[in-house]
Design an enzyme around this catalytic site. Structure first.
Site, PDB file in Angstrom:
ATOM      1  N   LYS A 117      40.372  46.598  50.523  1.00 58.27           N
ATOM      2  CA  LYS A 117      40.117  45.146  50.592  1.00 58.27           C
ATOM      3  C   LYS A 117      40.767  44.566  51.842  1.00 58.27           C
ATOM      4  CE  LYS A 117      40.291  44.456  45.576  1.00 58.27           C
ATOM      5  NZ  LYS A 117      41.032  43.845  44.480  1.00 58.27           N
ATOM      6  N   GLY A 148      42.011  43.700  33.785  1.00 60.50           N
ATOM      7  CA  GLY A 148      40.571  43.449  33.946  1.00 60.50           C
ATOM      8  C   GLY A 148      39.711  44.419  33.150  1.00 60.50           C
ATOM      9  N   ARG A 149      40.023  45.713  33.231  1.00 62.01           N
ATOM     10  CA  ARG A 149      39.174  46.715  32.568  1.00 62.01           C
ATOM     11  C   ARG A 149      39.398  46.757  31.060  1.00 62.01           C
ATOM     12  NH1 ARG A 149      42.761  48.533  36.164  1.00 62.01           N
ATOM     13  NH2 ARG A 149      44.436  49.924  35.540  1.00 62.01           N
ATOM     14  N   HIS A 156      17.434  67.087  32.620  1.00 61.06           N
ATOM     15  CA  HIS A 156      16.437  67.474  33.622  1.00 61.06           C
ATOM     16  C   HIS A 156      16.978  67.238  35.024  1.00 61.06           C
ATOM     17  CE1 HIS A 156      13.517  67.978  30.412  1.00 61.06           C
ATOM     18  NE2 HIS A 156      14.165  66.966  29.846  1.00 61.06           N
ATOM     19  N   GLU A 200      40.307  53.967  37.054  1.00 66.24           N
ATOM     20  CA  GLU A 200      41.197  52.948  37.629  1.00 66.24           C
ATOM     21  C   GLU A 200      42.550  52.988  36.914  1.00 66.24           C
ATOM     22  OE1 GLU A 200      40.296  48.590  37.581  1.00 66.24           O
ATOM     23  OE2 GLU A 200      39.910  48.843  39.712  1.00 66.24           O
ATOM     24  N   LYS A 244      39.454  37.203  36.748  1.00 64.57           N
ATOM     25  CA  LYS A 244      40.839  36.992  36.332  1.00 64.57           C
ATOM     26  C   LYS A 244      41.630  36.332  37.466  1.00 64.57           C
ATOM     27  CE  LYS A 244      44.887  39.589  34.898  1.00 64.57           C
ATOM     28  NZ  LYS A 244      45.463  40.891  34.634  1.00 64.57           N
ATOM     29  N   GLU A 261      33.714  39.473  46.300  1.00 70.45           N
ATOM     30  CA  GLU A 261      32.317  39.579  45.870  1.00 70.45           C
ATOM     31  C   GLU A 261      31.963  38.433  44.925  1.00 70.45           C
ATOM     32  OE1 GLU A 261      34.620  41.885  45.771  1.00 70.45           O
ATOM     33  OE2 GLU A 261      33.888  43.829  46.463  1.00 70.45           O
TER      34      GLU A 261
HETATM   35  O1  F6P Z   1      39.552  45.441  42.769  1.00 73.59           O
HETATM   36  C1  F6P Z   1      39.773  45.939  41.484  1.00 73.59           C
HETATM   37  C2  F6P Z   1      39.818  44.832  40.482  1.00 73.59           C
HETATM   38  O2  F6P Z   1      40.984  44.119  40.604  1.00 73.59           O
HETATM   39  C3  F6P Z   1      39.662  45.374  39.063  1.00 73.59           C
HETATM   40  O3  F6P Z   1      40.835  45.865  38.546  1.00 73.59           O
HETATM   41  C4  F6P Z   1      39.118  44.177  38.364  1.00 73.59           C
HETATM   42  O4  F6P Z   1      38.528  44.498  37.131  1.00 73.59           O
HETATM   43  C5  F6P Z   1      38.130  43.671  39.384  1.00 73.59           C
HETATM   44  O5  F6P Z   1      38.738  43.934  40.639  1.00 73.59           O
HETATM   45  C6  F6P Z   1      37.773  42.211  39.280  1.00 73.59           C
HETATM   46  O6  F6P Z   1      38.907  41.411  39.353  1.00 73.59           O
HETATM   47  P1  F6P Z   1      38.842  39.877  38.996  1.00 73.59           P
HETATM   48  O7  F6P Z   1      38.490  39.742  37.553  1.00 73.59           O
HETATM   49  O8  F6P Z   1      40.209  39.335  39.305  1.00 73.59           O
HETATM   50  O9  F6P Z   1      37.787  39.247  39.871  1.00 73.59           O
END
Ligand code: F6P
Length: 554
Positions: free
Chosen positions: A518, A273-274, A390, A359, A212, A218
């Site tokens: 971060k 995002g979620r 188990h 979150e 987004k 990452e």
């Molecule tokens: O760091 C948390 C977060 O912002 C989440 O809320 C989100 O789903 C994820 O990182 C990925 O964000 P993006 O889609 O902006 O890469």
């Protein structure tokens, strides 16, 4: 005035006070006895909607509990909050945004305004854009740099740009179309990249950079690594557009990365995002199962939205589950909630619900910034049954904590093998039954005596065999996993989380807590890689930095 601007301490509400009193009255409540006393308890405390059957009779509740909880929802202004959510009010106050994931599954004729503009035409334009690319990839019109058809799609994304799409595309594996394999690359861990890349052919792989913000470390690092990998395997800059597309609300950053503008699928800042798997973030889902199945997923979610918006609270599935969560978290001291899917295809649902719930509701101040006066979101954990039986179910049955659980199980398996599914279903039911019934001291002793043990052995072993029981659970039964039912199930949990946020007065749609790590990460990285940095503030972190640097020196 918008509902979220009114500071509300839920603990001062008459319904809250009545629930506190009721909690005392319920101290001796026994589910065993409640079932024995009421032949209709199962009918009284079960319901179905949108292809999901919910049995919530194995809970520490009476009709009075339900009435009081529903009263709490009313006093907390839940109906207004639901309308605010659906109508695009700025329910995400700290970021000044609506949270309109429900618009993503509404029919085109509907009107949902953000800043006076109806967003529905845009939502459906993006669905058409998705239909176009899915069609071109499935019919081999979209080809890689050497004119070979695309066989593998790698979604590069993390958090909401990963967990929802991964859950759904893997849960709907029986609906896979046209043999496009979907992979997920999330972590900034060379091993994950290495293992995945070893399976891929650069000529036939399409990368979806799904972010987004297009600013997530990452994701950007993995996208750069994928690009280097592609270029090292015969791919060219000119043909890069055939192998890299993006889903983002940050066009500029995607273009700077080298993605062609027409290969960028938009996201809107009014989708969290979620909550985004219903948007173009769901592209890997659509590529896996086809666009018509993706639309079925949306229509299942829409069916749950309609139920949530229009059903009285006492028959409203997400509302009831949310209120039960409040009951245990705030009145019985439960700190966590287990999600236990009894279905291989649903094995990732716990991870998705962890992000969705934790979150969203891992907050300590209300919408107006005042501190909450109760516990908020629980720890969500769990995993696929029977495996958990188990492993960690021991703690569910005999540990000292009260941990409510959701069992999720389909009646029909896609892959009948001998009598596996009968056993799987039986195990699911017997676990919730064991949690509820337990085994009292008399039963434990009788069992040991029946084995012929001497009385001193019976007395020595009996305490270990006692299982307290009276432990609550919900069972969610789906006839079969399908796009529609899965859409409804995931939307149901979204609404459950929202209802709880309304009760607690918190914002379910921001996530400021993840930012500090971060920010600090940049400083730590500089100290790991640069030699002229001053020590960091604490000796622990500095010691661990030195440890790493010592190993990597020269
Ligand atoms: O760091 C948390 C977060 O912002 C989440 O809320 C989100 O789903 C994820 O990182 C990925 O964000 P993006 O889609 O902006 O890469």
């Amino acid at each position: 005035m918008a509902y979220y601007q009114q500071p509300l301490d839920v603990t001062t509400l008459p319904a809250w006070q009545a629930l506190l009193k009721h909690r005392q009255d319920m101290q001796g409540f026994s589910m065993r006895e409640a079932f024995a006393d009421d032949a209709k308890r199962f009918e009284r405390f079960s319901m179905s909607t949108s292809g999901i059957f919910l049995d919530y009779s194995k809970n520490l509740l009476s009709t009075q509990t339900r009435d009081l909880l529903v009263g709490l929802a009313r006093e907390a202004g839940l109906q207004d909050a639901i309308e605010a959510l659906f109508n695009g009010e700025r329910v995400n106050a700290s970021e000044g945004r609506p949270a309109l994931h429900t618009a993503l599954r509404r029919p085109i004729g509907d009107c949902v305004r953000v800043d006076g503009v109806n967003v529905m035409p845009d939502v459906h334009r993006v669905l058409n854009q998705m239909t176009d690319i899915v069609g071109r990839i499935h019919s081999n019109l979209w080809r890689g740099y050497s004119e070979k058809a695309i066989t593998d799609v790698v979604n590069i994304g993390i958090g909401g740009s990963f967990l929802g799409p991964q859950l759904v595309s893997e849960a709907l594996l029986p609906f896979t179309q046209h043999g496009v394999r979907c992979h997920y690359l999330a972590n900034i861990d060379g091993s994950e990249f290495h293992e995945l890349a070893a399976k891929l052919n650069a000529e036939t792989t399409l990368f979806i950079v799904s972010s987004k913000s297009f600013g997530t470390l990452e994701t950007l690092k993995n996208a750069q690594a994928a690009r280097t990998w592609y270029l090292a395997r015969g791919g060219t800059e000119e043909k890069l557009y055939r192998h890299f597309i993006a889903v983002t609300s940050n066009n500029q950053a995607a273009i700077e990365f080298g993605i062609r503008e027409k290969n960028i699928f938009p996201m809107w800042d009014w989708v969290g995002g979620r909550y985004s798997l219903w948007s173009a973030i769901g592209l890997p889902i659509a590529l896996a199962i086809g666009m018509s199945n993706f639309k079925e997923l949306l229509s299942g979610a829409y069916s749950m939205d309609t139920h949530f918006r229009s059903t009285p609270f006492e028959k409203n599935m997400p509302v009831l589950l949310a209120l039960l969560g409040v009951w245990y978290g705030n009145f019985w001291g439960a700190q966590s909630h287990a999600i236990l899917p009894y279905d291989h295809y649903l094995r990732n649902i716990t991870k998705h619900l962890q992000q969705l719930d934790m979150e969203s509701n891992g907050k300590r101040v209300r919408q107006d910034g005042s501190p909450v006066s109760t516990d908020t979101g629980p720890v969500i954990w769990g995993g696929v049954g029977c495996n958990g039986q188990h492993a960690y179910h021991q703690l569910l049955h005999q540990g000292t904590q009260l941990i409510p659980a959701d069992f999720i199980v389909p009646v029909v398996s896609y892959n009948p093998v001998a009598d596996h599914h009968q056993w799987l279903y039986a195990n699911c039911l017997s676990q919730s039954q064991a949690l509820m019934l337990g085994k009292c001291r008399n039963e434990a002793e009788a069992e040991l005596r029946a084995k012929g043990l001497p009385e001193d052995e019976v007395q020595r072993l009996a305490p270990h065999k006692v299982i307290p029981g009276n432990r609550p659970s919900n069972t969610l039964v789906l006839e079969r996993i399908s796009p529609r039912r899965l859409g409804a199930l995931v939307a149901m949990y979204e609404h459950k989380v929202f209802v709880q946020s309304v009760i607690w007065g918190i914002n379910a749609f921001d996530q400021w807590g993840v930012e500090l790590g971060k920010e600090l990460g940049k400083g730590v990285y500089q100290r790991l890689t640069g030699w002229d940095q001053p020590p960091t503030e604490d000796a622990s972190t500095q010691g661990l930095i030195d440890f790493f640097r010592g190993r990597h020196r020269g």
